[in-house]
Design an enzyme around this catalytic site. Sequence first.
Site, PDB file in Angstrom:
ATOM      1  N   ASP A   1      40.964  26.351  10.169  1.00 30.51           N
ATOM      2  CA  ASP A   1      40.112  26.943  11.202  1.00 30.51           C
ATOM      3  C   ASP A   1      40.041  28.468  11.174  1.00 30.51           C
ATOM      4  O   ASP A   1      39.611  29.081  12.146  1.00 30.51           O
ATOM      5  CB  ASP A   1      40.578  26.491  12.579  1.00 30.51           C
ATOM      6  CG  ASP A   1      42.023  26.889  12.874  1.00 30.51           C
ATOM      7  OD1 ASP A   1      42.745  27.244  11.937  1.00 30.51           O
ATOM      8  OD2 ASP A   1      42.414  26.848  14.055  1.00 30.51           O
ATOM      9  N   GLU A   2      40.443  29.089  10.072  1.00 29.15           N
ATOM     10  CA  GLU A   2      40.343  30.545  10.022  1.00 29.15           C
ATOM     11  C   GLU A   2      40.169  31.020   8.585  1.00 29.15           C
ATOM     12  O   GLU A   2      40.594  30.364   7.634  1.00 29.15           O
ATOM     13  CB  GLU A   2      41.565  31.214  10.652  1.00 29.15           C
ATOM     14  CG  GLU A   2      42.857  30.949   9.922  1.00 29.15           C
ATOM     15  CD  GLU A   2      44.020  31.762  10.491  1.00 29.15           C
ATOM     16  OE1 GLU A   2      43.874  32.995  10.636  1.00 29.15           O
ATOM     17  OE2 GLU A   2      45.067  31.154  10.775  1.00 29.15           O
TER      18      GLU A   2
ATOM     19  N   ASP B   1      38.127  33.198  13.380  1.00 26.82           N
ATOM     20  CA  ASP B   1      39.138  32.243  13.842  1.00 26.82           C
ATOM     21  C   ASP B   1      38.536  31.318  14.889  1.00 26.82           C
ATOM     22  O   ASP B   1      38.009  31.771  15.909  1.00 26.82           O
ATOM     23  CB  ASP B   1      40.319  33.018  14.442  1.00 26.82           C
ATOM     24  CG  ASP B   1      41.549  32.145  14.661  1.00 26.82           C
ATOM     25  OD1 ASP B   1      41.522  30.974  14.240  1.00 26.82           O
ATOM     26  OD2 ASP B   1      42.520  32.639  15.252  1.00 26.82           O
TER      27      ASP B   1
END
Length: 390
Positions: free
Chosen positions: A109-110, A15
Amino acid sequence: MQSKSGTQKIIMHIDMDAFFASVEKALNPVLQNKAVIVIGAQTRSVVACPSYEARALGVHTAMPVYQAKGIAPNATFIHGNFGKYRTFSEAFFEILYNYSELIEPRSLDEAYIDVSHLVTSMKAAHALAKEIQNTIQKQLHLSVSIGIASNKVCAKVASDLRKPGGITIVHPGQEKCFLSELPVEYLPGIGKRTKEILNQLNIFHIEQIANMPEKLLIEAFGRTGSAIRAFASGEDFRNVEKPEESKSVSRSKTLEEDTLNTHLIHAEVFRLLEECSLQLRQEKRNCDTVAVTVRFSDFYTISKQKKLNFTSNIEKELWPTTTTLLQKAMHIHKPIRMLGVTLENLYKTSQISLFDYPFSKVKNIQQAIDKIRKYFGFEAIQTGRTFQKV
């Protein structure tokens, strides 16, 4: 949890830390160690992402901008630029794919990444996680937090515990113990409303959910009650799943003010079409259907679509159909609040586009524009139609 081969599963949840704000800092080192608050591009906006310095002052995601300015008047407020964030996201996933093909993206973003075939112990997994962190930091100047566990739910919770830049390991057999004392809201799937219901039942920690009779959870939350109890017990048999190819790409925008300005409306729709077309080119796909959505000031919404007799991923080629659909959707003379463009029925680009020949010059120009945007962000170069809104 074991894989099909009988070996111990080792799954990471990776993350990015305060992603939007961190990208702004990476692009402008002057902002390092300062409170940065990324906000929406419109006047009707909220906080999209505060840096950790801003969070320490009490600013949080989804807070109204006026409130954030009251709490952190000296912070740097930046209007978000999705093009920049998408570029960094693509680079982030390129790095991950260098390690494993078993990746399940969860957002820009993860992602989950199954590394069971790369390492056989948690000690080796920690070393690999550190290597991934260092690679992302070196190439992108961004920090990531990583959770490592035998299943997805524990890896996800673990990645949240030592932000920013932490690595947290949940050893096999310790899943239930790891989760037990954490507040219920740490468990994936427990939102604000579910938390309120649990608190009303005097349930505040994950261990209490695990100890509840499954029947009571099903009565309270339906079939998801079983999954909630299993997760609370540290049980999760889901595999890391590669994403299926989407059947469409779409973009929408809520305008800063409701408007009847046709020049502004056409400019915004062309911008959305540009973004959709760029994504298709990046994915090496064409579309054969275009759809336009218009939402008016009273929230009445009209959508129009048309199937083409060719496939394309070039906005210049798709624009005539798009503008025709827009005109049909705008037949009601009311101020417009939101606009959307969708490109549907996607195909691999092996199919011929009208611009493959003899219009190779158009295609070459488009490739040059794409390259500039890849390295400098979507805003780095704009076409004439998008300037009609000025």
